[in-house]
Design a protein around this motif. Sequence first.
Motif, PDB file in Angstrom:
ATOM      1  N   GLU A  33       0.856  -1.180   0.000  1.00  0.00           N
ATOM      2  CA  GLU A  33       0.000   0.000   0.000  1.00  0.00           C
ATOM      3  C   GLU A  33       0.896   1.235   0.000  1.00  0.00           C
ATOM      4  O   GLU A  33       1.738   1.400   0.884  1.00  0.00           O
ATOM      5  CB  GLU A  33      -0.917  -0.008   1.224  1.00  0.00           C
ATOM      6  N   VAL A  34       0.715   2.082  -1.006  1.00  0.00           N
ATOM      7  CA  VAL A  34       1.601   3.239  -1.176  1.00  0.00           C
ATOM      8  C   VAL A  34       0.834   4.521  -0.901  1.00  0.00           C
ATOM      9  O   VAL A  34      -0.395   4.566  -1.018  1.00  0.00           O
ATOM     10  CB  VAL A  34       2.204   3.264  -2.590  1.00  0.00           C
ATOM     11  N   PRO A  35       1.534   5.609  -0.541  1.00  0.00           N
ATOM     12  CA  PRO A  35       0.876   6.892  -0.285  1.00  0.00           C
ATOM     13  C   PRO A  35       0.153   7.416  -1.521  1.00  0.00           C
ATOM     14  O   PRO A  35       0.495   7.058  -2.655  1.00  0.00           O
ATOM     15  CB  PRO A  35       2.041   7.817   0.105  1.00  0.00           C
ATOM     16  N   ASP A  36      -0.843   8.268  -1.284  1.00  0.00           N
ATOM     17  CA  ASP A  36      -1.625   8.808  -2.397  1.00  0.00           C
ATOM     18  C   ASP A  36      -0.758   9.525  -3.420  1.00  0.00           C
ATOM     19  O   ASP A  36      -1.046   9.504  -4.617  1.00  0.00           O
ATOM     20  CB  ASP A  36      -2.693   9.778  -1.870  1.00  0.00           C
ATOM     21  N   GLN A  37       0.297  10.178  -2.955  1.00  0.00           N
ATOM     22  CA  GLN A  37       1.123  10.958  -3.871  1.00  0.00           C
ATOM     23  C   GLN A  37       2.086  10.105  -4.683  1.00  0.00           C
ATOM     24  O   GLN A  37       2.775  10.617  -5.578  1.00  0.00           O
ATOM     25  CB  GLN A  37       1.910  12.034  -3.106  1.00  0.00           C
ATOM     26  N   THR A  38       2.161   8.806  -4.385  1.00  0.00           N
ATOM     27  CA  THR A  38       3.049   7.896  -5.122  1.00  0.00           C
ATOM     28  C   THR A  38       2.244   7.073  -6.115  1.00  0.00           C
ATOM     29  O   THR A  38       1.285   6.398  -5.730  1.00  0.00           O
ATOM     30  CB  THR A  38       3.789   6.951  -4.157  1.00  0.00           C
ATOM     31  N   ALA A  39       2.612   7.121  -7.373  1.00  0.00           N
ATOM     32  CA  ALA A  39       1.928   6.317  -8.385  1.00  0.00           C
ATOM     33  C   ALA A  39       2.254   4.843  -8.175  1.00  0.00           C
ATOM     34  O   ALA A  39       3.418   4.490  -7.949  1.00  0.00           O
ATOM     35  CB  ALA A  39       2.361   6.752  -9.777  1.00  0.00           C
ATOM     36  N   PRO A  40       1.256   3.954  -8.222  1.00  0.00           N
ATOM     37  CA  PRO A  40       1.530   2.521  -8.074  1.00  0.00           C
ATOM     38  C   PRO A  40       2.579   2.012  -9.054  1.00  0.00           C
ATOM     39  O   PRO A  40       3.387   1.153  -8.718  1.00  0.00           O
ATOM     40  CB  PRO A  40       0.156   1.882  -8.321  1.00  0.00           C
ATOM     41  N   GLU A  41       2.570   2.535 -10.272  1.00  0.00           N
ATOM     42  CA  GLU A  41       3.570   2.111 -11.259  1.00  0.00           C
ATOM     43  C   GLU A  41       4.982   2.469 -10.801  1.00  0.00           C
ATOM     44  O   GLU A  41       5.926   1.703 -10.984  1.00  0.00           O
ATOM     45  CB  GLU A  41       3.278   2.763 -12.609  1.00  0.00           C
ATOM     46  N   THR A  76      -0.791  -0.503  -4.524  1.00  0.00           N
ATOM     47  CA  THR A  76      -2.125   0.067  -4.447  1.00  0.00           C
ATOM     48  C   THR A  76      -2.215   1.219  -3.456  1.00  0.00           C
ATOM     49  O   THR A  76      -1.419   1.316  -2.523  1.00  0.00           O
ATOM     50  CB  THR A  76      -3.138  -1.034  -4.056  1.00  0.00           C
ATOM     51  N   HIS A  77      -3.229   2.060  -3.650  1.00  0.00           N
ATOM     52  CA  HIS A  77      -3.550   3.103  -2.679  1.00  0.00           C
ATOM     53  C   HIS A  77      -4.569   2.605  -1.659  1.00  0.00           C
ATOM     54  O   HIS A  77      -4.795   3.261  -0.644  1.00  0.00           O
ATOM     55  CB  HIS A  77      -4.126   4.335  -3.382  1.00  0.00           C
ATOM     56  N   ASP A  78      -5.217   1.487  -1.939  1.00  0.00           N
ATOM     57  CA  ASP A  78      -6.278   0.972  -1.070  1.00  0.00           C
ATOM     58  C   ASP A  78      -6.192  -0.553  -1.035  1.00  0.00           C
ATOM     59  O   ASP A  78      -6.684  -1.233  -1.923  1.00  0.00           O
ATOM     60  CB  ASP A  78      -7.641   1.425  -1.594  1.00  0.00           C
ATOM     61  N   ARG A  79      -5.565  -1.085  -0.014  1.00  0.00           N
ATOM     62  CA  ARG A  79      -5.322  -2.532   0.050  1.00  0.00           C
ATOM     63  C   ARG A  79      -6.634  -3.316   0.118  1.00  0.00           C
ATOM     64  O   ARG A  79      -6.758  -4.392  -0.473  1.00  0.00           O
ATOM     65  CB  ARG A  79      -4.443  -2.874   1.256  1.00  0.00           C
ATOM     66  N   LEU A  80      -7.645  -2.795   0.845  1.00  0.00           N
ATOM     67  CA  LEU A  80      -8.891  -3.534   0.981  1.00  0.00           C
ATOM     68  C   LEU A  80      -9.614  -3.652  -0.358  1.00  0.00           C
ATOM     69  O   LEU A  80     -10.171  -4.696  -0.694  1.00  0.00           O
ATOM     70  CB  LEU A  80      -9.796  -2.858   2.017  1.00  0.00           C
ATOM     71  N   LYS A  81      -9.591  -2.569  -1.129  1.00  0.00           N
ATOM     72  CA  LYS A  81     -10.193  -2.616  -2.455  1.00  0.00           C
ATOM     73  C   LYS A  81      -9.453  -3.631  -3.328  1.00  0.00           C
ATOM     74  O   LYS A  81     -10.061  -4.411  -4.072  1.00  0.00           O
ATOM     75  CB  LYS A  81     -10.158  -1.233  -3.113  1.00  0.00           C
TER      76      LYS A  81
END
Length: 271
Positions: A33-41, A76-81
């Motif tokens: 799970e990454v911070p919102d400001q970090t793109a998953p890519e 991801t930004h949302d692990r549960l999703k």
Amino acid sequence: MLVPIDVLEGQSVPSTVVEAFGSVPVVLLGYREVPDQTAPEQARDQYGDRVRSELEALRSVFETAGCDVTTRLAFTHDRLKTFERVTVDESCDAVLLCNPAPVLESVLVAIRSDVNVDHIVRLVGTVLEGTDLEVTLLHVASEESRRDAGTELLETAATALAGEGVDASRVDRRLVVDGSPTDAILEAADDHDLLVVGESRPSIRRYVFRDRAERLAKRTVDPVLVIRGEYLEPAADEGDDGIPANDRSASVSVTDVVESVEEGDQRDGAS
């Protein structure tokens, strides 16, 4: 069964759990799970090789135990999703949260009146196959007037387990009258090594941990197996795969689907 592991945080799967679930096909999901400001890519490019290496090591442990296992990777930004999307895409029947399990000898199965008992029992029977695990069926009645209904529910579950080939001597029943089901389940879980709970309601859009199961998993020291509802058909705004139409990706790779969904969420301003 989906087993999500944040390998960069040092999470692992207890050997007792690997041995107990050797007969169940497993999807290992290595996630971060990454911070919102970090793109998953961006996170994938930075940490992908390390996560894949750790994931392959875990895969070999399951394979040594004779388990049919596949691996998936997601940033991801949302692990549960993400858990829910991979669960749906892989048609997983349950999700395992890997709290420590020094020993694994007894299983507590919390049965509620609003879940499909036969569906839960079939999966529990699969888990118990080839093991010596003892099982306790627990029902928490909200008030004394519901005691008889709870007793009948437990008998139904025990009969169904017998039909799955589980010897009656391995099955105990416990009924508790308590206005706080979560607290009652947690207290009973203290005497067991694995907690099994059902998803709250049959809705694909209600993510698997956004109910009592999430609170239980956070407050118990046991591994928690969350059995998903038996969904008969998708909601009106969902496709045959159970994923909302506006969230689908053209990619055929599960990892790419998960990553592209999260990247799309980022462009839309969602977390």
